[in-house]
Design a protein around this motif. Structure first.
Motif, short mmCIF file in Angstrom:
data_model
loop_
_atom_site.label_atom_id
_atom_site.label_comp_id
_atom_site.label_asym_id
_atom_site.label_seq_id
_atom_site.Cartn_x
_atom_site.Cartn_y
_atom_site.Cartn_z
N VAL A 62 0.82 -1.21 0.00
CA VAL A 62 0.00 0.00 0.00
C VAL A 62 0.85 1.26 0.00
CG1 VAL A 62 -0.17 0.10 2.53
CG2 VAL A 62 -1.99 1.10 1.13
N ALA A 63 2.14 1.15 0.32
CA ALA A 63 3.02 2.32 0.40
C ALA A 63 4.40 1.93 -0.13
CB ALA A 63 3.11 2.83 1.83
N LEU A 64 4.50 1.79 -1.43
CA LEU A 64 5.70 1.22 -2.04
C LEU A 64 6.95 2.03 -1.73
CD1 LEU A 64 6.81 -1.05 -3.84
CD2 LEU A 64 6.45 0.46 -5.80
N GLY A 65 6.86 3.35 -1.85
CA GLY A 65 8.03 4.17 -1.60
C GLY A 65 8.56 4.03 -0.19
N ALA A 66 7.66 4.02 0.78
CA ALA A 66 8.06 3.93 2.19
C ALA A 66 8.54 2.54 2.57
CB ALA A 66 6.90 4.35 3.09
N LEU A 119 9.60 -0.13 0.40
CA LEU A 119 10.32 -0.93 -0.59
C LEU A 119 11.54 -1.62 0.00
CD1 LEU A 119 10.67 -1.94 -3.46
CD2 LEU A 119 11.90 0.19 -4.00
N ALA A 120 12.31 -0.92 0.82
CA ALA A 120 13.52 -1.53 1.39
C ALA A 120 13.16 -2.76 2.22
CB ALA A 120 14.28 -0.51 2.23
N LEU A 121 12.10 -2.65 3.04
CA LEU A 121 11.66 -3.79 3.83
C LEU A 121 11.16 -4.91 2.94
CD1 LEU A 121 10.90 -5.21 6.48
CD2 LEU A 121 8.75 -3.90 6.47
N ASP A 122 10.38 -4.58 1.92
CA ASP A 122 9.85 -5.60 1.02
C ASP A 122 10.97 -6.40 0.37
OD1 ASP A 122 7.34 -4.60 1.61
OD2 ASP A 122 7.13 -3.50 -0.28
N LEU A 123 11.99 -5.71 -0.12
CA LEU A 123 13.08 -6.40 -0.80
C LEU A 123 13.94 -7.20 0.17
CD1 LEU A 123 14.17 -3.65 -3.36
CD2 LEU A 123 12.85 -5.73 -3.81
N ALA A 124 14.00 -6.76 1.41
CA ALA A 124 14.79 -7.48 2.42
C ALA A 124 14.16 -8.82 2.78
CB ALA A 124 14.94 -6.63 3.67
N GLY A 149 10.11 -13.57 -6.20
CA GLY A 149 8.89 -13.16 -5.51
C GLY A 149 8.24 -11.97 -6.19
N THR A 150 7.01 -11.67 -5.75
CA THR A 150 6.20 -10.63 -6.38
C THR A 150 5.82 -9.54 -5.38
OG1 THR A 150 5.25 -12.14 -8.01
CG2 THR A 150 3.99 -10.15 -7.53
N ILE A 151 5.98 -8.29 -5.80
CA ILE A 151 5.48 -7.16 -5.04
C ILE A 151 4.31 -6.58 -5.84
CG2 ILE A 151 5.97 -4.87 -4.11
CD1 ILE A 151 8.91 -5.72 -3.86
N SER A 152 3.11 -6.74 -5.31
CA SER A 152 1.90 -6.21 -5.95
C SER A 152 1.54 -4.90 -5.25
CB SER A 152 0.74 -7.19 -5.79
OG SER A 152 1.02 -8.43 -6.38
N THR A 153 1.64 -3.80 -5.96
CA THR A 153 1.39 -2.52 -5.32
C THR A 153 0.14 -1.86 -5.88
OG1 THR A 153 2.39 -0.39 -4.73
CG2 THR A 153 2.93 -1.27 -6.90
N ASP A 202 0.86 5.19 -0.45
CA ASP A 202 0.50 6.09 0.65
C ASP A 202 1.73 6.84 1.14
OD1 ASP A 202 -2.03 5.13 0.43
OD2 ASP A 202 -2.12 4.23 2.43
N GLY A 203 1.54 8.11 1.36
CA GLY A 203 2.65 8.95 1.79
C GLY A 203 3.37 9.61 0.63
N GLY A 204 3.26 9.03 -0.56
CA GLY A 204 3.82 9.65 -1.75
C GLY A 204 5.33 9.66 -1.84
N LYS A 205 6.03 8.86 -1.04
CA LYS A 205 7.49 8.84 -1.12
C LYS A 205 7.93 8.30 -2.47
CE LYS A 205 11.63 7.13 1.24
NZ LYS A 205 12.15 6.33 2.39
N PRO A 206 8.88 8.96 -3.13
CA PRO A 206 9.34 8.48 -4.44
C PRO A 206 9.93 7.07 -4.34
CG PRO A 206 10.10 10.73 -4.05
CD PRO A 206 9.52 10.25 -2.76
N VAL A 207 9.77 6.32 -5.41
CA VAL A 207 10.28 4.96 -5.47
C VAL A 207 11.61 4.96 -6.20
CG1 VAL A 207 9.84 2.62 -6.31
CG2 VAL A 207 7.95 4.01 -5.44
#
Length: 352
Positions: free
Chosen positions: A227-231, A233-238, A244-248, A252-257
């Protein structure tokens, strides 16, 4: 009939309660007497103009709802009259959504609702449940349809499990057999994600969340519903497993990816960006069928005790429902018709 409309993009104050003629269903359409209308972020974003500019002189908002078919257009079986249904994408490409006492939609967007399911369950489906289905069925080696056992052996990470889509991700993934981990920001949201059915909850603001998730899933997570890919992403990839798949479905928050290309090449990361409007009719139809099956199985209950608090407003206070959602209220906001609420207070029991 009474309806909510807006003629200009703007804040909640642009919403007006008006009288309108009863709509007539055209060929391939049904008319639904709305019992409950659900409010989603996309509804207030469309009203504000943040999602897309207004294309009609007058708009009745809201994509989702539930009620009873009371009339059908040419080409639709008359036996559908009297059928209890949940409605999705009512206002998608159309000027008339569910924030009215009656709405007209294409027949395929009105899905039969079992008698055991209340109208509040029906109005909670639509955007959240269909988005969750899409997030769980786009993995390279994952299933394209959901049913019990479809996700056996898989680990799903539901980011923001206390939100409406995160809630549906937890419920559908568990119904399909996955081990479900949810990240949350505090004890109250942890309680809600657990009530929804998450096997494990991790506070991403405390300690080392990646290490905690890796303890639960040593080989990594198969699918992240984000729900908040920019915020995040680091955790998701870790914690993501190779391939694996990241479905976004939001940021939320609008942080750049920012992507580390080599890191994702080595992982063979599969990124899937998704929105229902452009997912295609086949994907939406499959999602509606599977979600309907999950409802029949009792797998998608709502309410405080099931992890999705409901906040109700009468039709004339639809603007307040929008304000509540925009301010970050936890749960699902509705307006509720007082004319036909048979069963809308009941929630299905959980039966996994």
């Amino acid at each position: 009939m009474k309806a909510i409309i807006y003629r200009h993009n703007g804040g909640p104050d642009v919403l007006q309660l008006v009288d309108r003629d009863l709509p007539t269903p055209g060929p391939g359409e049904v008319r639904v007497r709305v019992a409950v209308s659900g409010v989603n972020p996309t509804d207030w974003q469309a009203r504000s103009g943040a999602a897309h500019p207004k294309h009609f002189l007058e708009v009745t908002p809201h994509l989702d709802g539930a009620g009873t078919i009371d009339a059908v257009g040419e080409g639709i079986d008359q036996s559908r009259v009297g059928q209890r249904v949940w409605v999705f994408m009512a206002a998608a490409g159309r000027p008339t959504g569910t924030a009215a006492e009656f709405t007209v939609v294409p027949a395929e967007r009105a899905v039969p609702l079992p008698d055991e399911a209340g109208f509040d369950v029906g109005a909670s489906l639509g955007v959240p449940a269909l988005t969750a289905h899409r997030a769980l069925t786009v993995a390279e080696d994952g299933p394209r349809r959901l049913r019990p056992g479809a996700l056996d052996g898989k680990v799903v990470l539901a980011a923001g499990g206390a939100g409406a889509v995160g809630h549906a991700v937890i419920q559908l993934a568990r119904w399909a057999g996955a081990t479900v981990i949810s990240t949350i920001s505090g004890p109250e949201k942890a309680r809600l994600a657990t009530a929804a059915g998450a096997h494990h909850v991790i506070n991403y603001r405390e300690g080392d969340p990646a290490a905690e998730i890796r303890k639960l899933a040593p080989d990594g997570v198969d699918i992240v519903a984000e729900v908040a890919l920019g915020a995040n992403l680091a955790l998701d990839l870790a914690v993501l497993r190779t391939r694996g798949t990241i479905s976004t479905y939001a940021n939320d928050g609008g942080k750049p990816v920012e992507l580390d290309v080599l890191q994702n090449m080595v992982l063979n990361t599969h990124f899937q960006f998704l929105v229902l409007y452009t997912a295609g009719p086949e994907a939406r139809a499959a999602a509606a069928e599977d979600v309907a099956a999950a409802v029949r199985a009792g797998a998608l209950p709502v309410g405080e005790e099931h992890g999705l608090p409901l906040v109700r407003f009468p039709l004339e206070h639809t603007a307040d429902a929008h304000r509540a959602l925009e301010s970050g209220a936890v749960g699902k906001s509705w307006w509720t018709s007082h004319r036909d609420v048979r069963g809308h207070r009941r929630s299905l029991p959980r039966r996994w």
